[in-house]
Scaffold this active site. Structure first.
Site, short mmCIF file in Angstrom:
data_model
loop_
_atom_site.label_atom_id
_atom_site.label_comp_id
_atom_site.label_asym_id
_atom_site.label_seq_id
_atom_site.Cartn_x
_atom_site.Cartn_y
_atom_site.Cartn_z
N ASP A 74 0.85 -1.21 0.00
CA ASP A 74 0.00 0.00 0.00
C ASP A 74 0.88 1.25 0.00
O ASP A 74 2.02 1.21 0.47
CB ASP A 74 -0.83 0.11 1.29
CG ASP A 74 -1.70 -1.08 1.52
OD1 ASP A 74 -2.01 -1.79 0.55
OD2 ASP A 74 -2.06 -1.28 2.70
N1 URA Z 1 -1.19 -5.92 3.89
C1 URA Z 1 -1.63 -4.65 3.90
O1 URA Z 1 -2.64 -4.35 4.51
N2 URA Z 1 -0.92 -3.75 3.21
C2 URA Z 1 0.21 -4.03 2.54
O2 URA Z 1 0.81 -3.14 1.94
C3 URA Z 1 0.65 -5.35 2.54
C4 URA Z 1 -0.06 -6.29 3.22
#
Ligand code: URA
Length: 243
Positions: A112
């Site tokens: 993310d």
């Molecule tokens: N899980 C999440 O919530 N975000 C990420 O970036 C990776 C795994």
């Protein structure tokens, strides 16, 4: 395996150095050197060996690595894993020319925008699928900082598997939780679903405030890479992913 060969203009074109005519012009003016000799005929076929960057210079600089690259990036907060969204993209850290490579370099899975840490990129589709396929059980290890103290039951809930995230039907595979402090935990998962770690903690009544990926398979984020830094993975590092 037989060493692949390629025409110089085709090879350099696929690495983003320019159009065939631009590369032909560069060859004519002595801008392409192989083993210390000007390579003026860019229609020549050459062996594409891994040592080519140490033997070939383009415009006075070592050739970029040919296809089959694996990169390690310490992804900083605020960058998006996308080729085309607005804002800062993880691909912005790479040289401009690398965006024109064919095969293209893509992230192996995504983090993310507000997640930091170990992000791998590659132009090797087979490798990419081996890392992200849930069947391969390659561990992804995250350090999560939580808004509220852990209740103490989360480890059992995650370890049992079967948790169904909001908006999904397919239960999660078992995941391992290591409690580091009342509001910090290390979570190891083998799947890569959308916002997975954040949604797992939301499913047990908590909220992730900060998330950082520490490890993929046996490959730990190298200590020499600060946020935003990247480099080519060594052969041993690629092997470590599957160790
Ligand atoms: N899980 C999440 O919530 N975000 C990420 O970036 C990776 C795994």
């Amino acid at each position: 395996m037989k060493t692949p060969t390629a025409r110089v203009d085709k090879l350099l074109g696929s690495m983003g150095y320019g159009s065939r005519s631009e590369i032909a012009r560069l060859g004519k003016v002595g801008g392409i050197v192989l083993d210390g000799v000007d390579l003026t005929d860019v229609s020549k076929r050459i062996a594409v060996t891994p040592d080519l960057p140490s033997r070939m210079q383009v415009d006075g600089r070592p050739l970029d690595p040919p296809a089959g690259v694996v990169l390690i990036l310490n992804k900083p907060l605020g960058m998006t894993c996308s080729h085309k969204e607005d804002g800062d993209l993880v691909y912005d850290v790479l040289p401009d020319r690398w965006r024109r490579r064919d095969p293209a370099i893509s992230t192996i899975g995504r983090l993310d925008k507000q997640t930091s840490g170990l992000l791998l990129l590659t132009d090797d589709g087979d490798l990419l699928h081996r890392v992200i396929s849930p069947k391969r059980h390659v561990a992804k290890v995250y350090h999560a900082t939580l808004a509220r103290p852990l209740a103490g039951t989360e480890g059992d809930v995650f370890a049992a598997g079967g948790l169904v995230l909001e908006g999904e039907d397919k239960p999660l595979a078992p995941a391992e939780l290591e409690v580091l402090s009342p509001t910090e935990a290390r979570l190891t998962v083998t799947e890569g679903r959308y916002h997975m770690v954040r949604r797992m903690f939301a499913a047990v009544g908590n909220h992730v405030e900060a998330l950082h990926r520490e490890r993929v398979g046996g490959l730990v984020l190298p200590a020499d890479l600060g946020p935003g830094d990247w480099r080519l993975a060594t052969g041993a590092e690629v092997e470590a992913i599957f160790a």
